[in-house]
Design a protein around this motif. Structure first.
Motif, PDB file in Angstrom:
ATOM      1  N   ARG A 227       2.486   1.921  -3.486  1.00  0.00           N
ATOM      2  CA  ARG A 227       1.539   2.314  -4.538  1.00  0.00           C
ATOM      3  C   ARG A 227       1.494   3.816  -4.689  1.00  0.00           C
ATOM      4  O   ARG A 227       1.486   4.350  -5.798  1.00  0.00           O
ATOM      5  CB  ARG A 227       0.141   1.779  -4.224  1.00  0.00           C
ATOM      6  CG  ARG A 227      -0.087   0.341  -4.602  1.00  0.00           C
ATOM      7  CD  ARG A 227      -1.550  -0.014  -4.548  1.00  0.00           C
ATOM      8  NE  ARG A 227      -1.760  -1.426  -4.816  1.00  0.00           N
ATOM      9  CZ  ARG A 227      -2.951  -1.992  -4.907  1.00  0.00           C
ATOM     10  NH1 ARG A 227      -4.047  -1.252  -4.738  1.00  0.00           N
ATOM     11  NH2 ARG A 227      -3.078  -3.278  -5.152  1.00  0.00           N
TER      12      ARG A 227
ATOM     13  N   SER B 166      -3.966   3.091   0.546  1.00  0.00           N
ATOM     14  CA  SER B 166      -2.626   3.531   0.179  1.00  0.00           C
ATOM     15  C   SER B 166      -2.307   4.878   0.815  1.00  0.00           C
ATOM     16  O   SER B 166      -1.156   5.139   1.211  1.00  0.00           O
ATOM     17  CB  SER B 166      -2.494   3.610  -1.341  1.00  0.00           C
ATOM     18  OG  SER B 166      -3.390   4.567  -1.886  1.00  0.00           O
TER      19      SER B 166
ATOM     20  N   ARG C  35      -8.981   5.009  -5.814  1.00  0.00           N
ATOM     21  CA  ARG C  35      -9.180   3.572  -6.000  1.00  0.00           C
ATOM     22  C   ARG C  35      -8.811   2.773  -4.758  1.00  0.00           C
ATOM     23  O   ARG C  35      -9.460   1.769  -4.438  1.00  0.00           O
ATOM     24  CB  ARG C  35      -8.358   3.082  -7.197  1.00  0.00           C
ATOM     25  CG  ARG C  35      -8.916   3.469  -8.550  1.00  0.00           C
ATOM     26  CD  ARG C  35      -8.244   2.681  -9.645  1.00  0.00           C
ATOM     27  NE  ARG C  35      -6.813   2.932  -9.693  1.00  0.00           N
ATOM     28  CZ  ARG C  35      -6.216   3.775 -10.539  1.00  0.00           C
ATOM     29  NH1 ARG C  35      -6.962   4.457 -11.395  1.00  0.00           N
ATOM     30  NH2 ARG C  35      -4.919   3.939 -10.521  1.00  0.00           N
ATOM     31  N   THR C  36      -7.745   3.211  -4.080  1.00  0.00           N
ATOM     32  CA  THR C  36      -7.243   2.445  -2.940  1.00  0.00           C
ATOM     33  C   THR C  36      -6.974   3.398  -1.783  1.00  0.00           C
ATOM     34  O   THR C  36      -5.817   3.797  -1.545  1.00  0.00           O
ATOM     35  CB  THR C  36      -5.948   1.676  -3.311  1.00  0.00           C
ATOM     36  OG1 THR C  36      -6.109   1.046  -4.574  1.00  0.00           O
ATOM     37  CG2 THR C  36      -5.624   0.620  -2.261  1.00  0.00           C
TER      38      THR C  36
ATOM     39  N   MET D  78       0.825  -1.196   0.000  1.00  0.00           N
ATOM     40  CA  MET D  78       0.000   0.000   0.000  1.00  0.00           C
ATOM     41  C   MET D  78       0.867   1.257   0.000  1.00  0.00           C
ATOM     42  O   MET D  78       0.575   2.237  -0.697  1.00  0.00           O
ATOM     43  CB  MET D  78      -0.913   0.008   1.226  1.00  0.00           C
ATOM     44  CG  MET D  78      -2.044  -1.031   1.186  1.00  0.00           C
ATOM     45  SD  MET D  78      -3.236  -0.726  -0.152  1.00  0.00           S
ATOM     46  CE  MET D  78      -2.745  -2.013  -1.306  1.00  0.00           C
TER      47      MET D  78
END
Length: 572
Positions: free
Chosen positions: A392, A462, A458-459, A389
């Motif tokens: 990214r 992260s 999206r994440t 994470m």
């Protein structure tokens, strides 16, 4: 200081040496040094991030790239750039690229030391950091060969995820042998990879690609396709195979294109021209045409971008490593010149204004070095979800900022050499032309900054991992703490408004990058260096140019640390 004397003629009555032929007050060549052992931040980072076991080979690489012979080979590789031969003398299409033997010597040494795939071939603890340090040492002196080395490294995880394709290519990639022959891949002692994503009508918008992929009816598995199209930037076209994107029945898909087919016949990869680049002269970059070109699908149909993006992430990491390596060359050459050149009654290195500039360049280099190796550590095999994470977001954040800083850093170091720096006889003119490629390659500034925003969307974990990294130094610096609070607050506000988020994307990413660098400096660098960096980059008195340091900074000590004489490699 070196003085070249005119040889005295022993004959009676011979004329005296002409005084204008004496060379004084010029720095001697900076050569025959161990570029690893003299780089204290790099040696300390290698130890801090678990790759001390690689020290003996890094010293070997450092002595190699620091040698006068290697530097001469670098000069030849850049002053005799690759030449394209589209046809032989009989009119047959050959699409061959001729390199100076010095280029083959350089890339052969880099492969022999595993700068391409050693971290994958033997994924023991510290392997990713060890490979990163090796890559940086070679790229510090000769950056052009680093392109195929980076792509050969970055393609491995993509092929590992698709073992049906990977089993034919991974053994050759893991080899420490360099084999530039244009023969069937199964007959070669070692393999390298390139990449072709962008097309002339779309550039970074790869979803606008028009290259078409038609399945080969004779392949019952539906893997083999024939490609027709044109790639605007096709990196390292002398490589054995390439990952490319093309429009298939299911949408944009990733394909592997061999340069030579398994039976020894050449695939239809027509090199239209080599790019006449600003820098990166020793490396070939090209435009190519596909016309019924054989390719094999990699990954899932219609999932081309997610498939190739892992390769892109690793090459973005190498952009950070390569820029940092260039910073090291720049500051080393500037300090060396200042140590051996005198003006106005003192050595340049002892002139306070010059000392401040050199120290500031050194701080920039050290912050980039710690960031580079921390990122490489996050790519270690089995590093876990939290590290995945973190990398990214941190890879894109660092790629944006460090690569943006590279050209200005190179220019300022060049200026330290005065007129000498502006001539092609010294390496900093070449470095100044080299540094922008890392900022452009694998996503220029806006693309990277917007990718950070997309990554957060999206994440979200992260972003949590990124803030968690900064929490490790919470309370260590009131200036950094205030900076982090401001960045977090403003980013939170911007993310509520997509227009504001995009408008301020660069500001957000810059703030995140400086916070990460400051945190790493506080953790790992000498206290005086860390405090000077925080104040110079985040403090109220920060300036816009190099050489503006806070009052009380021991600039001479910082310069000594980066001169290669300010300490010794850590033990254990």
């Amino acid at each position: 200081m070196t003085v070249t004397q005119h040889r005295t003629d022993p004959r009676p009555g011979a004329p005296a040496p002409h005084p204008t032929h004496e060379v004084t007050n010029q720095a001697p060549p900076r050569k025959d040094l161990d570029e690893y052992g003299t780089n204290l931040p790099l040696t300390e980072a290698v130890h801090a991030f678990g790759a001390a076991w690689h020290g003996p080979e890094l010293h070997e690489i450092g002595a190699l790239v620091g040698s006068g012979h290697f530097q001469a080979a670098t000069e030849l590789a850049h002053t005799s750039p690759p030449v394209l031969r589209t046809h032989d003398r009989y009119g047959n299409r050959v699409d061959e690229i001729d390199f100076h033997p010095a280029y083959h010597e350089i890339i052969g040494a880099a492969v022999a030391h595993g700068t391409h795939t050693a971290g994958w071939a033997d994924p023991k603890p510290g392997a990713a950091v060890a490979r990163a340090a090796s890559f940086m040492l070679f790229a510090q002196i000769e950056p052009g060969h680093a392109c195929p080395m980076s792509m050969s490294h970055a393609v491995v995880p993509v092929l590992q995820r698709d073992p049906d394709v990977g089993r034919d290519w991974l053994p050759g990639l893991f080899s420490r042998a360099y084999d530039p022959r244009l023969i069937a891949p199964g007959e070669k002692s070692g393999l390298t990879f390139g990449m072709g994503m962008t097309e002339k009508q779309g550039g970074s918008d790869v979803r606008a690609n028009t290259t078409r992929a038609v399945p080969l009816a004779s392949d019952p598995e539906g893997r083999a396709h024939l490609l027709t199209g044109h790639k605007w930037f096709f990196s390292a076209p002398q490589s054995d195979a390439f990952l490319v994107l093309a429009q298939a029945e299911a949408g944009l898909t990733c394909f592997l294109v061999p340069r030579v087919l398994a039976d020894g016949t050449r695939n239809t990869v027509r090199i239209q021209r080599l790019k006449n680049k600003l820098g990166n002269k020793s490396n070939a970059s090209s435009e190519v045409e596909f016309d019924g070109t054989w390719a094999v699908r990699v990954g899932e149909p219609g999932r081309g971008v997610p498939t190739i993006i892992e390769m892109v992430n690793h090459t973005r990491l190498d952009c950070v490593l390569g820029t940092t390596a260039g910073m090291r060359q720049s500051v080393s050459e500037a300090i060396w010149h200042a140590q051996h050149r005198s003006a106005f009654g003192a050595r340049l290195v002892d002139q306070p204004a010059m000392t401040a500039v050199l120290a500031d360049l050194a701080l920039e280099t050290e912050a980039a070095t710690w960031t580079s190796l921390r990122l490489a550590h996050a790519y270690e095999s089995g590093s876990g979800e939290s590290e995945e994470m973190f990398r990214r977001l941190a890879t894109a954040v660092s790629k944006y900022w460090i690569c943006k800083r590279g050209p200005h850093h190179a220019y300022e170091a060049l200026e330290c050499l005065g007129g000498n720096g502006y001539t092609e006889d010294w390496p900093l003119a070449r470095r100044y032309r080299e540094q922008p490629v890392m900022a452009v390659w694998e996503g220029s500034g806006n693309v990277i900054a917007l990718d950070v925003l997309r990554g957060i969307g999206r994440t979200p974990r992260s972003l949590d991992a990124f803030w968690a990294e900064l929490e490790t130094t919470a309370g260590a610096s009131s200036v950094l703490d205030a900076h982090v609070r401001r960045v977090r607050r403003e980013l939170t506000e911007d993310l509520r408004d997509p227009l504001a988020a995009q408008t301020r994307a660069r500001a957000s990413v810059e703030g995140m990058a400086l916070a990460l660098q400051a945190s790493l400096m506080l953790r790992h660098a000498p206290a005086a260096s860390a405090e000077a960096f925080v104040a110079a980059r985040l403090g109220e008195g920060r300036g816009h140019q190099y050489g503006i340091l806070p009052r009380g900074t021991d600039a001479a000590a910082i310069v000594t640390r980066h001169s290669g004489t300010g300490g010794r490699e850590p033990v254990g």
